[in-house]
Structures are given as C-alpha cells and as structure tokens.
Design a protein around this motif. Structure first.
Motif, PDB file in Angstrom:
ATOM      1  N   VAL A   1       0.642  -1.033   0.174  1.00  0.00           N
ATOM      2  CA  VAL A   1      -0.382  -0.019  -0.082  1.00  0.00           C
ATOM      3  C   VAL A   1       0.696   1.404   0.003  1.00  0.00           C
ATOM      4  O   VAL A   1       1.522   1.615   1.190  1.00  0.00           O
ATOM      5  N   PRO A   2       0.960   1.866  -0.980  1.00  0.00           N
ATOM      6  CA  PRO A   2       2.471   2.865  -1.538  1.00  0.00           C
ATOM      7  C   PRO A   2       1.715   4.408  -0.854  1.00  0.00           C
ATOM      8  O   PRO A   2       0.501   4.370  -0.534  1.00  0.00           O
ATOM      9  N   LEU A   3       2.939   5.096  -0.311  1.00  0.00           N
ATOM     10  CA  LEU A   3       2.211   6.448   0.657  1.00  0.00           C
ATOM     11  C   LEU A   3       2.944   7.746  -0.072  1.00  0.00           C
ATOM     12  O   LEU A   3       2.758   8.637   0.817  1.00  0.00           O
ATOM     13  N   LEU A   4       3.265   7.464  -1.053  1.00  0.00           N
ATOM     14  CA  LEU A   4       4.138   8.212  -1.938  1.00  0.00           C
ATOM     15  C   LEU A   4       3.476   9.607  -2.409  1.00  0.00           C
ATOM     16  O   LEU A   4       2.220   9.408  -2.492  1.00  0.00           O
ATOM     17  N   GLY A   5       3.643  10.222  -1.937  1.00  0.00           N
ATOM     18  CA  GLY A   5       3.213  12.032  -1.825  1.00  0.00           C
ATOM     19  C   GLY A   5       2.493  12.395  -0.336  1.00  0.00           C
ATOM     20  O   GLY A   5       1.978  13.544  -0.045  1.00  0.00           O
ATOM     21  N   GLN A   6       2.273  11.317   0.445  1.00  0.00           N
ATOM     22  CA  GLN A   6       1.687  11.482   1.601  1.00  0.00           C
ATOM     23  C   GLN A   6       3.060  11.713   2.578  1.00  0.00           C
ATOM     24  O   GLN A   6       2.550  11.581   4.619  1.00  0.00           O
ATOM     25  N   GLU A   7       4.036  11.697   2.875  1.00  0.00           N
ATOM     26  CA  GLU A   7       4.823  11.752   3.518  1.00  0.00           C
ATOM     27  C   GLU A   7       4.629  12.698   4.195  1.00  0.00           C
ATOM     28  O   GLU A   7       5.033  13.333   5.817  1.00  0.00           O
ATOM     29  N   ALA A   8       4.593  13.338   3.594  1.00  0.00           N
ATOM     30  CA  ALA A   8       4.346  15.021   5.523  1.00  0.00           C
ATOM     31  C   ALA A   8       3.154  14.738   6.077  1.00  0.00           C
ATOM     32  O   ALA A   8       3.707  15.723   6.982  1.00  0.00           O
ATOM     33  N   ALA A   9       2.438  14.836   5.821  1.00  0.00           N
ATOM     34  CA  ALA A   9       0.578  14.145   6.604  1.00  0.00           C
ATOM     35  C   ALA A   9       1.109  13.507   7.599  1.00  0.00           C
ATOM     36  O   ALA A   9       0.674  14.113   8.970  1.00  0.00           O
ATOM     37  N   GLN A  10       1.945  12.588   7.358  1.00  0.00           N
ATOM     38  CA  GLN A  10       2.355  11.008   7.566  1.00  0.00           C
ATOM     39  C   GLN A  10       3.360  11.865   9.542  1.00  0.00           C
ATOM     40  O   GLN A  10       3.134  11.095  10.230  1.00  0.00           O
ATOM     41  N   VAL A  11       4.302  12.033   8.651  1.00  0.00           N
ATOM     42  CA  VAL A  11       5.545  12.710   9.774  1.00  0.00           C
ATOM     43  C   VAL A  11       5.418  13.913  10.126  1.00  0.00           C
ATOM     44  O   VAL A  11       5.710  13.964  11.684  1.00  0.00           O
ATOM     45  N   GLY A  12       4.801  14.552  10.042  1.00  0.00           N
ATOM     46  CA  GLY A  12       3.524  15.791  10.469  1.00  0.00           C
ATOM     47  C   GLY A  12       3.262  15.394  11.862  1.00  0.00           C
ATOM     48  O   GLY A  12       3.942  15.551  12.925  1.00  0.00           O
ATOM     49  N   ALA A  13       2.863  14.659  12.124  1.00  0.00           N
ATOM     50  CA  ALA A  13       1.716  14.527  12.010  1.00  0.00           C
ATOM     51  C   ALA A  13       2.604  12.813  14.085  1.00  0.00           C
ATOM     52  O   ALA A  13       2.166  13.438  14.707  1.00  0.00           O
ATOM     53  N   GLY A  14       2.889  12.005  12.845  1.00  0.00           N
ATOM     54  CA  GLY A  14       3.778  11.033  14.002  1.00  0.00           C
ATOM     55  C   GLY A  14       4.797  11.678  14.604  1.00  0.00           C
ATOM     56  O   GLY A  14       4.570  11.844  15.946  1.00  0.00           O
ATOM     57  N   ARG A  15       5.341  12.913  14.153  1.00  0.00           N
ATOM     58  CA  ARG A  15       6.530  14.376  15.155  1.00  0.00           C
ATOM     59  C   ARG A  15       5.702  14.352  15.622  1.00  0.00           C
ATOM     60  O   ARG A  15       6.108  15.016  17.094  1.00  0.00           O
ATOM     61  N   ALA A  16       4.499  15.260  16.076  1.00  0.00           N
ATOM     62  CA  ALA A  16       3.626  15.731  17.090  1.00  0.00           C
ATOM     63  C   ALA A  16       3.588  15.123  18.262  1.00  0.00           C
ATOM     64  O   ALA A  16       2.854  15.473  19.164  1.00  0.00           O
ATOM     65  N   LEU A  17       3.041  13.540  17.959  1.00  0.00           N
ATOM     66  CA  LEU A  17       2.747  12.568  19.604  1.00  0.00           C
ATOM     67  C   LEU A  17       3.804  12.486  20.155  1.00  0.00           C
ATOM     68  O   LEU A  17       4.928  12.536  19.831  1.00  0.00           O
TER      69      LEU A  17
END
Length: 396
Positions: A95-111
C-alpha cells in the motif's frame, strides 16, 4: 454529464435551481484546498506566517527541519523499495504512501511518547515516527504475520485492514484515557487515529465521531484526504470539505496542507494539545494527494488524468523542505548526500531482510488467537496439524 453537474440535479432529474452555483462552488473548494487551508511552507519552500499556528512550531530549529526532511526521504525510500519488492513477487501486496510523507511525518512527530496512534494500512510514515522498524511491516504484506512490533511499547496499534474500523478502536481507547483521568492538563494523554477520505463514508467512522464527541474523548481524527478513495474522487464522497463535517458532531474541524510538514506538525500539536486538556475531539483534514496507486493491485491510469498527477508533483512535500533549507542556508550538499546514502543503506537492508524471511510454521496461526490459549483452540490446532501432515511436506 460531469460529476459536479450530477450533484446539482434532484432525484426527479430536474435542475436543482439556485443551489447549482453554490454546490459547484463547494465542490471546487473541496478539490482546490479552499481559503481556510493552513499552510506554513509554500510549494516553492517559502515561509508563510500564521498568527494562530506559528506558536506551535516556534521551537522548531534548523536541525529539527533537517530531521523532518530526513524522515520523509527515508520513509519514501522504504515505500519505493517495498513497492519494488511486491513487483518482484516478494510481497503479496503493498500500500504506497508516495506523496503523503509530510502528512504522516508531521502528525507522527507531533505525538508524545504517552500518546497512542491507531493506523489504517498506509501509515508507514507514522510507524517510522513511533519507532517501528520498517522490516516489521513486511510480514503483513507478505502474509506471514500481523505485524511484529510491540504495540504497547511503541504506542502504535497494529495495522487495520477493514476500512474505518480503527476509528471505533481509537474512540474506545480515548474514552478509556478520559475515564482513567489521564486528561486535563499539560501532561495529559491523547490519541490520534488515521484514515482516508474514502473511510469517511463508512459507518464506523461516524460512530466514532458520535462516541468521541458525547464523551469528550481526547481523540484527534486525522483524515488524509488524498483525493481518491480507490477510484472515486472526493467530490463523489461529500458536498462540503471533509473537515466541516465535524460541526455536525459538535467539535472543531480544520484543513491543513498535507504536503506541508511544518503546517501539519503545527496543526497536529494544536489538536493534540486541545484533546489532552480535556476539550474533546478534533478533526484534521490533511489535504494531500496519492501520487501512486491505491495498492499494487490498482491501476490509477484507468480513472484519473496524467495532468492532475503532474500538477501535484509541483507540490511535492520533500522538495519544498529542501528548497527552504537551501534558501536559508540551513543545509549543505553534504547533508543531502548523507541522507541519500542513509536511504540507500536502509533500502538495501530492507531488501536483504525480505529475501531472507523464512516461511512461518503453519501452527503459528493458532498462537495468538487469545492472550492465553484455550482447550478449543488447542483442539482445533491439533486437528489441523494432523490434517496438514497428510500432505507431502505437511510436517512443516
């Protein structure tokens, strides 16, 4: 008839009258981001001031930005390598995430470490931020296990394949955080649940909205609107921007540029802070784009145009951070080269691990049905193993 025109007709086939212009305008707002989109870094890598959300990233240093860039590059490389492994027959699906890196990393690092995250099946970037080794993801897509990471230690729930089901799980967990008195101040806990735009049409998501709302659960609903629910565009899912749905349930909703890692970090910190202080849930719509197929079994060329893809390439989440770092002299060529070398090494390690993965014993499927085994499960296991032993090589 275009999809926008379809929505402006009544069930009897007649025109919707004065509503036509309003509905079409709403659909265009959905597809273009709209004026309420929170953005701190433009696609060209220029910093945009925002009085409301700048304070939530005031502590982000040049070193932190380099770290976010590194996260996104490494996550993308893992994704591309796993995609290639599937094409070579080493994984059943990816299941590719290409293009959604910022959404996931930004949210992930906020946790924070004590917070809990509930993913769907595309959150490889969030998994990375929670300390999950990318190699632990491969068994899911190879069909050998359900994920080998410790979900308690990482505070990252196993992947959920059933669309939207993780929202109910997250709502229950967040309600438990509130019942246990773990909210109400700066040290409070919060939960974040990830799902796509297509999942917002599932009943489980709406039930999660209801329960989290009425119980003031400390839950951030993080919707990655990547514009396509498999082959259906967002405009076929909703008449209004998705973040506005929160109004009907009585909690705040906000739309952020999901290709802007800094804005996503700021909005996610704000939302989590709101939740951990006991103010109830928040809905974030991360406005992004799926640059690849829905899964490796999908062919996106059958339902979307190449010019749409080309337009979104100009909004690449990694390139805008790279442009910012270079413009402000926060990184030299040596830094970018070192990140690329690290990505190459990570990909090589992932590939070597995947090729060497052993086949699991057939009895493994019975091992973790319950926390403790039961006579019924043991009986079923023994019956199956006896049956399986009757085939050539069945003793394995």
């Amino acid at each position: 008839m275009s999809s926008a025109e379809q929505w402006t007709h009544t069930e009897r086939g007649g025109p919707a009258g004065g509503r036509a212009t309003e509905v079409i305008a709403g659909l265009r707002g959905t597809s273009e981001g709209g004026p309420e989109l929170v953005q701190l870094l433009t696609p060209e890598g220029e910093r945009v001031g925002n009085a409301e959300f700048d304070p939530y990233v005031a502590d982000v240093t040049a070193e932190d930005l380099r770290g976010l860039y590194r996260d996104m590059v490494l996550v993308r490389r893992v994704d591309r390598e796993a995609n290639a492994l599937q094409r070579q027959g080493q994984l059943g699906i990816w299941v590719p995430l290409l293009g959604q890196e910022a959404a996931q990393v930004g949210a992930g690092r906020a946790l924070r470490p004590a917070d809990m995250a509930f993913p769907s099946y595309r959150e490889h970037g969030v998994a990375w931020c929670r300390g999950v080794d990318p190699k632990d993801l491969l068994g899911i897509f190879r069909g050998t296990d359900h994920g080998t990471w410790d979900s308690v230690a990482t505070r990252f729930h196993p992947y959920t394949i059933v669309i939207g089901n993780q929202v109910l799980n997250a709502a229950g967990y967040a309600m438990g955080q509130r019942f246990d008195g773990r909210v109400g101040d700066d040290d409070g806990e919060a939960t974040m649940v990830f799902f796509g735009d297509g999942a917002t049409s599932q009943g489980d998501v709406h039930e999660g909205f209801v329960w989290a709302s009425v119980y003031d659960a400390p839950l951030v609903f993080f919707c990655q609107n990547n514009q396509w629910a498999i082959s259906e565009p967002t405009e076929r899912q909703t008449r209004l921007p998705l973040y506005q749905r929160a109004r009907g349930y009585g909690f705040p909703g906000i739309r952020v540029d999901g290709n802007d890692v800094l804005a996503t970090l700021a909005v996610s910190r704000w939302a989590l802070d709101t939740c951990r202080h006991g103010n109830g849930p928040v809905l974030i719509e991360a406005f992004t784009y799926r640059m690849d197929a829905h899964t490796t079994t999908d062919d996106p060329t059958r339902y979307r145009l190449s010019d749409e893809l080309e337009a979104w390439k100009l909004k690449d989440p990694i390139e805008r951070v790279r442009a910012y770092l270079i413009r402000h002299e926060h990184a030299e060529h040596e830094f970018f080269d070192s990140v690329q070398a690290e990505a190459d090494a990570l990909a090589a390690d992932l590939r070597e691990f995947c090729f060497a993965m052993p086949e699991p014993p057939v009895a493994q499927m019975f091992d973790h049905v319950y926390a403790e085994t039961s006579p019924q499960v043991r009986e079923q296991r023994d019956e199956f193993l006896a049956y399986h032993a009757g085939f050539a090589g069945g003793e394995h």
